[in-house]
Motif scaffolding. Sequence first.
Motif, mmCIF file in Angstrom:
data_model
loop_
_atom_site.group_PDB
_atom_site.id
_atom_site.type_symbol
_atom_site.label_atom_id
_atom_site.label_comp_id
_atom_site.label_asym_id
_atom_site.label_seq_id
_atom_site.Cartn_x
_atom_site.Cartn_y
_atom_site.Cartn_z
ATOM 1 N N UNK A 1 0.828 -1.200 0.000
ATOM 2 C CA UNK A 1 0.000 0.000 0.000
ATOM 3 C C UNK A 1 0.862 1.250 0.000
ATOM 4 N N UNK A 2 0.334 2.317 0.609
ATOM 5 C CA UNK A 2 1.064 3.579 0.685
ATOM 6 C C UNK A 2 1.529 3.810 2.109
ATOM 7 N N UNK A 3 2.794 4.172 2.226
ATOM 8 C CA UNK A 3 3.395 4.451 3.532
ATOM 9 C C UNK A 3 4.276 5.682 3.409
ATOM 10 N N UNK A 4 4.422 6.437 4.507
ATOM 11 C CA UNK A 4 5.443 7.481 4.485
ATOM 12 C C UNK A 4 6.785 6.832 4.159
ATOM 13 N N UNK A 5 7.566 7.483 3.304
ATOM 14 C CA UNK A 5 8.799 6.900 2.795
ATOM 15 C C UNK A 5 9.763 6.492 3.900
ATOM 16 N N UNK A 6 9.935 7.351 4.908
ATOM 17 C CA UNK A 6 10.884 7.011 5.975
ATOM 18 C C UNK A 6 10.437 5.771 6.740
ATOM 19 N N UNK A 7 9.131 5.630 6.946
ATOM 20 C CA UNK A 7 8.626 4.449 7.655
ATOM 21 C C UNK A 7 8.757 3.185 6.817
#
Length: 191
Positions: free
Chosen positions: A104-110
């Motif tokens: 899915x979509x996640x904040x890049x750093x996470x």
Amino acid sequence: MALSDLGPADRHRRIAGTFTDRVRAAKAWDAPAPVAGWTARDVVRHLVEWLPGLLAGGSDVRLPAVGDVDADPVAAWQAHCDAVQAVLDDPATPGRTLSNPHIGELPLDQAIDRFYTTDVFLHTWDLARATGQDDRLDPEFCAMLLAGMEPLDEMLRASGQYGPRVPVPAEADAQTRLIGFIGRDPFWTPA
């Protein structure tokens, strides 16, 4: 400060720092590794090669090419590690997104933290074992990872990223249980 208390950039700095120490101290790059069919060099190759594709396929981040792992695994690792750290240290990174059909979509750093930095942590054991170095991992972080992964056992096995769970003694410590969970024999030694 405990690894579990750090943010993605600082956690990567610590975990990759430990892996870098093992890379710099390695002498036998063709030594067999605990992953079937891999050598010590292949452990580095894996970490250097898979993240750039994930990032390029799901974000606006393009990691620079690194040197040839076969020619100089230390230089290739260091260039890759520095590039990943620069992405994580960039104040804009938490506002970026990684989009992937499987996660899915996640904040890049996470996303980097959850998938890549964790992979570096786990492969530290592989490289240390292959090259006869200190293979001890942070016990608290091992326990935290294991607690988070065990409920996802079926999904993780189906992904093909982990081999069959290796049984370990009931009284085994967190590291031994984690290594067994990800499909490695925690008692593996080079032949």
